[in-house]
Enzyme design. Structure first.
Site, PDB file in Angstrom:
ATOM      1  N   ARG A 173       0.842  -1.197   0.000  1.00  0.00           N
ATOM      2  CA  ARG A 173       0.000   0.000   0.000  1.00  0.00           C
ATOM      3  C   ARG A 173       0.879   1.250   0.000  1.00  0.00           C
ATOM      4  NH1 ARG A 173      -4.958   1.349   4.152  1.00  0.00           N
ATOM      5  NH2 ARG A 173      -3.427   0.829   5.760  1.00  0.00           N
ATOM      6  N   ASP A 461      -4.131   3.125  14.149  1.00  0.00           N
ATOM      7  CA  ASP A 461      -3.265   3.682  13.128  1.00  0.00           C
ATOM      8  C   ASP A 461      -3.765   5.080  12.795  1.00  0.00           C
ATOM      9  OD1 ASP A 461      -5.455   3.357  11.452  1.00  0.00           O
ATOM     10  OD2 ASP A 461      -4.523   1.825  10.194  1.00  0.00           O
TER      11      ASP A 461
END
Length: 541
Positions: A173, A461
């Site tokens: 990613r 996160d």
């Protein structure tokens, strides 16, 4: 130290020099050929990137002015045409029932490769603090992991190595279109410089160095694409992929993407995103935490039913989240793509069996719901959750690699369904305190170089921190009060912040004071910055 690479240019070239402001002994990655590829991508696509970011802002202004997101009538022909399908599953992506997510530092990379998951989402985005050391170190971990040479020895002397006979398929990613890489500057003929796109730097280094090794291993260069808000943004990625395949001599369609549907704007154009990437796409993912943040951000000034309660009440079964995931599954299977579920934030605890038991029960229920709804796979944030998640998908899928063939004609999701934010629950003092605490502690971790942090037995996160600070901003500016009767204004928030900060342990090298300043900027300020990582990266890393 600075690296300067002058390019051999043509009359149509506008990038004449690539400057690296910090080499970090990265000559193995920042080769002249790799830097030239980074420049070529920017030369071809930087202006279009600028245009899509401007278009993002225009659409946000429309929503701010009261226009709700909608299914675009001009692209109805894509949604109504039954004939088109996406490319069939690529090698190594036929069975994705359990995907482990995590950053790309050597230790976490080795743990992921040894985990037994089907796929590893190697995260250079929300789970990675984009220090230059992490950007380059992550690329090096990936390069060595792909070639079977990755090892790591901790400061305590513990040795880590990849021992699994079969490792997960890697899906990397890169950073989103909106982020820059301030250590890479591109100079033009007039002597002007611009910062490189974080997306293109991450993508270029991974694709350039690893595509052929991945193909030789029976897999390929695969990517998770974050933060998309339109089909035009997907089209740009498709053009990047095609250009890269031509540049590297790869067969068209070798590069594959999975798009995270993690913005309210993208939820209204899932089929259009699949269509634009149809030669290069494998599926869509329900990025639940960023999706919640996107909704709060989009409707932050609306008041009324647009103000959501404590984060703990925002489960996957509330109406708007249910509509979003049902539509995602139905859309993917209609077009031959995989639907990948999101990440439950619960994680086990080595020290507390009761916490572990609760985490396993919560994850099992979450994954049972996803598998029953038709998802083809799911995310976990910890190796200890893989078998729990796999058991739920095995129960539904059996020996089949996926359930793409399971159509969902019963799903008829409307604009009203996606925007039905009626949600039980209250805003509480505990919810305010928790949001402030999570935001401070996560940003302290992020500023110290760690982008995925275990806080209160949850994996946090950037996406979950975004929810925390966006809720604080919305509750304050919409003049809400807690269930206990406290008006959520600046004096109250400062009082809670001071209390929370005073209870946090301090130590050498902590960034708590910087984190507090950032919370004041991104949650207590007059305007809500579009992403907290923008000022954090620009001013603090």
């Amino acid at each position: 130290m600075t690296i300067m690479m002058d390019r051999t240019t043509t009359p149509t070239s506008w990038i004449t020099r690539v400057e690296i402001l910090h080499d970090d002994h990265a000559e193995d990655l920042l080769t002249p050929e790799a830097l030239d590829f980074i420049a070529a991508l920017h030369e071809k696509f930087a202006c279009e990137r600028d245009a899509i970011l401007s278009e993002r802002q225009r659409r946000r202004t429309e929503v701010d002015n009261g226009r709700d997101p909608r299914f675009d009538p001009e692209t109805a022909w894509i949604r109504e045409d039954p004939s088109w399908q996406v490319a069939p599953p690529a090698p190594g992506l036929e069975d994705r029932r359990v995907e482990i997510t995590g950053p790309t530092d050597p230790k976490m990379a080795i743990n992921a490769l040894n985990s037994g998951a089907n796929v590893w989402l190697a995260d250079q985005e929300d789970a990675t603090s984009p220090t230059w050391q992490n950007v380059i170190g992550g690329q090096r971990s990936l390069r060595e992991g792909i070639r079977g040479t990755l090892t790591y020895t901790s400061p305590e002397g513990k040795h880590y190595a990849v021992t699994a006979t079969e490792t997960p398929t890697i899906v990397m990613r890169p950073r989103g279109w909106h982020l820059v890489e301030k250590h890479v500057r591109l100079w033009n003929r007039e002597g002007d410089a611009r910062l490189a796109s974080g997306s293109l730097v991450d993508f270029a280094l991974y694709a350039f160095h690893n595509s052929r090794a991945l193909i030789a291993a029976g897999r390929g260069p695969y990517f998770y694409l974050p933060k998309l808000e339109s089909a035009a943004e997907a089209r740009l990625w498709d053009q990047v992929f095609t250009f890269t395949e031509d540049h590297l001599g790869l067969e068209h369609g070798t590069i594959r993407a999975t798009v995270l549907i993690e913005t309210i704007q993208a939820a209204f154009c899932m089929e259009e995103i699949l269509y634009e990437l149809r030669d290069h796409i494998s599926g869509l993912n329900a990025g639940r935490w960023d999706y919640l943040f996107s909704i709060i951000k989009a409707f932050r000034t609306r008041g009324g039913r647009w103000v959501l309660p404590d984060r703990s009440n925002l489960t996957m079964t509330v109406p708007f989240m249910r509509a979003y995931t049902e539509l995602l599954v139905a859309t993917c299977h209609k077009r031959g793509a995989m639907a990948i579920g999101g990440m439950s934030a619960f994680i086990p605890s080595r020290r507390d069996p009761e916490i572990t038991e609760r985490a396993l029960e919560a994850v099992a229920a979450d994954k049972r719901r996803e598998a029953t709804d038709g998802f083809d796979g799911t995310w976990v944030a910890h190796p200890g959750l893989i078998e729990t998640a796999r058991a739920e998908f095995d129960e539904v899928l059996g020996w089949a690699p996926n359930q793409i063939g399971r159509q969902r004609p019963d799903v008829q999701v409307t604009q009203a369904d996606l925007l039905n934010l009626d949600c039980p629950g209250e805003i509480t003092d505990a919810g305010v305190r928790q949001n402030i605490s999570v935001a401070i502690r996560y940003l302290d971790s992020w500023l110290r170089g760690t982008g995925a942090a275990a806080l209160d037995n949850l994996m946090e996160d950037a996406a979950t921190a975004e929810i925390a600070r966006a809720q604080l901003w919305q509750w304050r500016t919409q003049e809400r009060a807690t269930a206990e009767g406290h008006r959520i204004d600046l004096p109250y928030l400062e009082e809670v912040l001071t209390e929370v900060a005073g209870q946090l342990p301090r130590g050498e090298g902590d960034r708590i004071d910087d984190a507090i300043d950032l919370v004041r900027e991104v949650a207590f300020g007059e305007t809500l910055p579009t992403f907290l990582t923008l000022p954090a990266y620009a001013n603090y890393l």
